[in-house]
Design an enzyme around this catalytic site. Structure first.
Site, PDB file in Angstrom:
ATOM      1  N   ASP A 199     -27.919  -2.814   8.749  1.00  7.99           N
ATOM      2  CA  ASP A 199     -28.632  -2.422   7.531  1.00  7.99           C
ATOM      3  C   ASP A 199     -27.649  -1.917   6.473  1.00  7.99           C
ATOM      4  OD1 ASP A 199     -28.069  -0.025   8.756  1.00  7.99           O
ATOM      5  OD2 ASP A 199     -30.128   0.736   8.742  1.00  7.99           O
ATOM      6  N   SER A 200     -26.347  -1.937   6.806  1.00 12.39           N
ATOM      7  CA  SER A 200     -25.316  -1.707   5.790  1.00 12.39           C
ATOM      8  C   SER A 200     -25.422  -2.760   4.690  1.00 12.39           C
ATOM      9  CB  SER A 200     -23.913  -1.756   6.424  1.00 12.39           C
ATOM     10  OG  SER A 200     -23.765  -2.919   7.219  1.00 12.39           O
ATOM     11  N   ASP A 234     -30.323  -4.731  13.018  1.00 17.78           N
ATOM     12  CA  ASP A 234     -30.707  -3.324  12.862  1.00 17.78           C
ATOM     13  C   ASP A 234     -32.191  -3.179  12.547  1.00 17.78           C
ATOM     14  OD1 ASP A 234     -28.682  -1.476  13.289  1.00 17.78           O
ATOM     15  OD2 ASP A 234     -27.825  -1.731  11.291  1.00 17.78           O
ATOM     16  N   LYS A 252     -31.011  -2.947  17.187  1.00 17.54           N
ATOM     17  CA  LYS A 252     -30.292  -1.668  17.213  1.00 17.54           C
ATOM     18  C   LYS A 252     -31.121  -0.616  16.493  1.00 17.54           C
ATOM     19  CE  LYS A 252     -26.274  -0.870  14.794  1.00 17.54           C
ATOM     20  NZ  LYS A 252     -26.606   0.273  13.923  1.00 17.54           N
ATOM     21  N   GLU A 257     -31.153   3.847  15.591  1.00 19.87           N
ATOM     22  CA  GLU A 257     -30.268   5.012  15.476  1.00 19.87           C
ATOM     23  C   GLU A 257     -30.903   6.279  16.047  1.00 19.87           C
ATOM     24  OE1 GLU A 257     -28.977   5.593  11.447  1.00 19.87           O
ATOM     25  OE2 GLU A 257     -28.146   3.567  11.290  1.00 19.87           O
ATOM     26  N   GLU A 313     -20.319   6.135  16.113  1.00 20.32           N
ATOM     27  CA  GLU A 313     -19.703   6.109  14.780  1.00 20.32           C
ATOM     28  C   GLU A 313     -19.174   7.492  14.409  1.00 20.32           C
ATOM     29  OE1 GLU A 313     -22.026   4.192  11.757  1.00 20.32           O
ATOM     30  OE2 GLU A 313     -20.611   4.729  10.166  1.00 20.32           O
TER      31      GLU A 313
HETATM   32  O1  KIV Z   1     -25.350  -1.122   9.550  1.00 26.63           O
HETATM   33  C1  KIV Z   1     -24.218  -1.274  10.020  1.00 26.63           C
HETATM   34  O2  KIV Z   1     -23.387  -2.042   9.534  1.00 26.63           O
HETATM   35  C2  KIV Z   1     -23.873  -0.500  11.194  1.00 26.63           C
HETATM   36  C3  KIV Z   1     -22.430  -0.485  11.584  1.00 26.63           C
HETATM   37  C4  KIV Z   1     -21.717   0.507  10.754  1.00 26.63           C
HETATM   38  C5  KIV Z   1     -22.247  -0.196  13.024  1.00 26.63           C
HETATM   39  O3  KIV Z   1     -24.698   0.110  11.792  1.00 26.63           O
END
Ligand code: KIV
Length: 293
Positions: A68-69, A111, A140, A142, A209
């Protein structure tokens, strides 16, 4: 003309040929477990579109994360908080198509964005199904503690789960900024406990992280069934991940201290990715002396 000679060089890197060529076996959870057992580091990069995903796959990256970056690097948002499930599904489908077209074998992780798994286990499953149907192999999410019931629920229903502890960008406002986590005895104990609970709940992977390298190495040694993937967490984890744009030296904000610009001296994006893969595999990246917190 052979498959190899059909590869055409471009200023953006060499794209994989359309015709079949000898490939590694598809990356799967058993394959990742084998690598871990053999002491081979797992490599992961983020990708948000078909072409970059195909190039990363061809460069030998085992795991592609539709992070989600993308909110920050593709959409120009100030954080990942504004990313929606629809957006994640769109980019996941693009990456999945890119891998398919290039006959890629990478393991595809997507994500679950902010607010799509916190309400209930059922909400988490609905959101996960959206991303799995878009082409993800794993989702994924968090956080630790409160996420355990959702992780267990997803895993029992056949959704592989990667978790994410330490600096969790979706809760950046609660954490007070992008800063190192797990420093000090209490914080380290909590992080460690969360990691154990997530492995027990069935999580197969754990992104760590911005946590102290010694803590990340200890957690890695303690979790044989949950592969730790570090980012700013030293070189004692089972694998490494970087945000694609960061490792290519492109960042709209401040480059995190733990990032290396792999485009430096590389003739192409693919070469930069290959250098990253080799650096991780041989323990040359990250350098604990440089990145220790
Ligand atoms: O969203 C993302 O790119 C991430 C990475 C920083 C692991 O979660």
């Amino acid at each position: 003309m052979t498959a190899t000679s059909a590869v055409s060089a471009s200023p953006y890197g060499t794209l994989p040929p359309a015709s079949p060529m000898p490939q590694r076996r598809p990356v799967s959870l058993p394959r990742l477990a084998q690598m871990r057992q053999a002491g081979e580091k797992i490599t992961m990069l983020t990708a948000y579109d078909a072409t970059f995903a195909a190039v990363a796959d061809a460069a030998g990256v085992e795991c592609i994360l539709v992070g989600d970056s993308l909110g920050m690097v593709c959409q120009g948002l100030p954080s990942t908080v504004g990313v929606t499930l629809d957006t994640m599904a769109y980019h996941t489908a693009s990456v999945a198509r890119g891998l398919q077209r290039a006959q890629g074998t990478a393991w595809l992780i997507a994500d679950l964005p902010y607010g799509t798994y916190a309400e209930s286990r059922e909400q988490a499953l609905r959101s996960a199904c959206t991303l799995m149907q878009a082409g993800a192999h794993m989702v994924k999410l968090e956080g630790g503690g409160w996420t355990v019931p959702a992780v267990e629920f997803l895993v029992q229903r056949g959704v592989p789960v990667c978790t994410h502890l330490g600096l969790t960008p979706q809760t950046v406002h609660a954490l007070g900024g992008y800063r190192v986590q797990g420093k000090g005895e209490d914080a380290a104990r909590t992080l460690r406990q969360h990691a154990h609970e997530l492995q027990d709940a069935g999580a197969a992977m754990l992104v760590l992280e911005m946590v102290p390298s010694a803590l990340a190495a200890d957690i890695t040694a303690e979790l044989p069934h949950c592969h730790t993937i570090g980012i700013g967490a030293g070189n004692g984890t089972a694998g490494q991940v970087l945000v694609l744009h960061d490792m290519l030296g492109m960042n709209l904000g401040k480059m995190p201290k733990f990032v290396r610009n792999f485009m430096d001296g590389a003739g192409s994006v693919r070469a930069a990715m290959e250098t990253y893969v080799q650096a991780v595999k041989h323990g040359h990246f990250p350098d604990n002396a440089v990145h220790a917190w």
